[in-house]
Design a protein around this motif. Structure first.
Motif: not given
Ligand code: GLY
Ligand code: AMP
Length: 428
Positions: A218, A232, A291, A297-298
């Motif tokens: 990312d 983000g 997380n 945007p992954e």
């Molecule tokens: N792109 C990082 C996230 O979703 O936290």
């Protein structure tokens, strides 16, 4: 199967796009969704933390499967809410329990967890108002740069990387004494700065077994060459060239397996995605953060790359057959390039008409996922900082990025900006 996706960003548009392709998908609903998801399923105007509203939608539409996009409802206990209500307990809710979601919801919890299970991560200490003076001393005696993290959720803004002790102490004071992030910064984790390249790895677990479903790099900074403010996420590539077999073996053995075993041995109820935010430090992987969801945007690159049927995969996570699933990927490279509003991540204006969407949707090998968009009269207009992202496939990363960029050049809205250097450090 009737499916409900919770969320409204590019990640949820990508989830809707992928799930709609499954022959197991009968009816698809998105709460609250965006104009992009409205072209695939039915948007329902319920916000992500309105569990009662979501329950009503689920019951009215005989929902079998709920996939939760953002972190807030996970940390707020959406899994437990549906499980503990006898009218909804049968629904397969892809989410960790609130207790397990602490892996994302509390930095201190996740650091303790990693310590208990010997998972490599930056060394750290935690402080509150009670031992504030110790925190100041800790900062003064610590090498630079130094990383300060608000313990709780702070909408992606709770991490400060300080390059001087003075700056670190000022941030520490803001967080603890001035409650910069409210309750979220009543506790602060202070940790060692890890030098390396970041990569995000995604797994799906039922709390016992797991499957890796993809990885991505990312690009978080607003400016070309990774300069300027954090956002983000401005774009992603997948697969990442350095994620070779040797590195992936280390990630699995040292990080993924001990994490899933830790979840199991601590009786944390977890049926959902695990996002391992990693740092590759000279070939050795470290965890920066967990997380409990897919990234954005992954998701917009990992789902187009994933060949395996996502609905079957999520059903397998519910019925104890996750281990038997075969994960397959589409060949080639994938890139997504995010178009944002002028001024983002600072102040920006909204409600600009977006032109060229329909034509771009028809370009072969390109998918446009909408994020911060909305309907206004007969138009689709900008409604957020990150507006939309173009994902493309190519035989090389360079080709995928170029195709995505070309697609964006057909789209216009006032102030539109995107990075033209996504994947810049990779040769081909
Ligand atoms: N792109 C990082 C996230 O979703 O936290
Ligand atoms: P987080 O909110 O934990 O994702 O942190 C935001 C960003 O801060 C990460 O994506 C990293 O780029 C950076 N970061 C967090 N922790 C560290 C660390 N210990 N060393 C270096 N960079 C870090």
């Amino acid at each position: 199967m009737n499916i409900l996706i919770v969320g409204s960003g590019g990640r949820e548009h990508a989830l809707a796009w992928k799930m709609a392709q499954s022959h197991h998908c009968d009816n698809l609903f998105i709460a609250p969704g965006n104009p992009g998801t409205a072209s695939i399923g039915t948007n329902v105007n319920i916000q992500v933390n309105d569990f009662e509203g979501l329950k009503k939608v689920a019951l009215e539409n005989a929902i079998d499967l709920i996939v939760v996009g953002p972190e807030d409802p996970l940390v707020n206990g959406i899994y437990d809410y549906f499980l503990n209500d006898e009218t909804t307990t049968h629904i397969n809710v892809i989410a960790p329990s609130a207790a397990a979601a602490q892996l994302e919801g509390s930095k201190a919890f996740s650091k303790h967890f990693m310590q208990r299970h010997s998972i490599p991560t930056a060394s750290y200490a935690e402080f509150t108002k009670e031992n504030y003076a110790d925190g100041v001393d800790y900062i003064k005696s610590h090498g630079l740069p130094i990383v300060l993290k608000a313990d709780g959720l702070a909408a992606g803004k709770g991490v400060i990387i300080a390059f001087t002790h003075q700056e670190a102490i000022a941030s520490f004071e803001d967080m603890i004494q001035n409650k910069q992030f409210g309750e979220a910064s009543s506790k602060v984790v202070i940790e060692q700065f890890l030098e390396g390249i970041e990569v995000s790895v995604f797994a799906l677990t039922d709390g016992q077994s797991y499957q890796i479903i993809g990885h991505a790099k990312d690009y978080k900074r607003i400016g070309e060459g990774d300069t300027g403010l954090n956002t983000g996420g401005m774009g992603c590539v997948s697969p990442v060239p350095f994620m070779d077999e040797t590195f992936m073996k280390k990630v699995e053995a040292r990080i993924i397996k001990p994490t899933i075993q830790g979840i199991q041995s601590e009786n944390l109820v977890y049926k959902g995605f695990v996002f391992f935010g990693l740092m590759n430090c000279g070939g050795e992987p470290y965890v920066i953060e967990y997380n409990c969801r897919l990234g954005d945007p992954e998701t917009e690159v990992i789902l187009p790359r994933l060949q395996t049927d996502l609905v079957s995969l999520l059903a397998a996570a519910d019925n104890g057959t996750l281990e038997d699933v075969n994960i397959e990927y589409n060949s080639g490279a994938f890139a997504t390039v995010m178009a944002v509003s002028g001024g983002y991540p600072g102040n920006y204006k909204k409600d600009f008409v977006i032109a060229g969407l329909a034509a771009t949707n028809n370009v072969p090998g390109v998918i446009v996922f909408q994020a911060g968009t909305g309907f206004q009269d007969n138009d689709i207009v900008t409604k957020g900082g990150r507006v939309l992202t173009a994902t493309a496939q190519g035989s090389t990363l360079k080709e995928a990025v170029k195709t995505a960029q070309n697609a964006l050049s057909n789209i216009q809205f006032e102030g539109m900006y995107f990075r033209s250097d996504i994947g810049y450090e990779f040769e081909s």
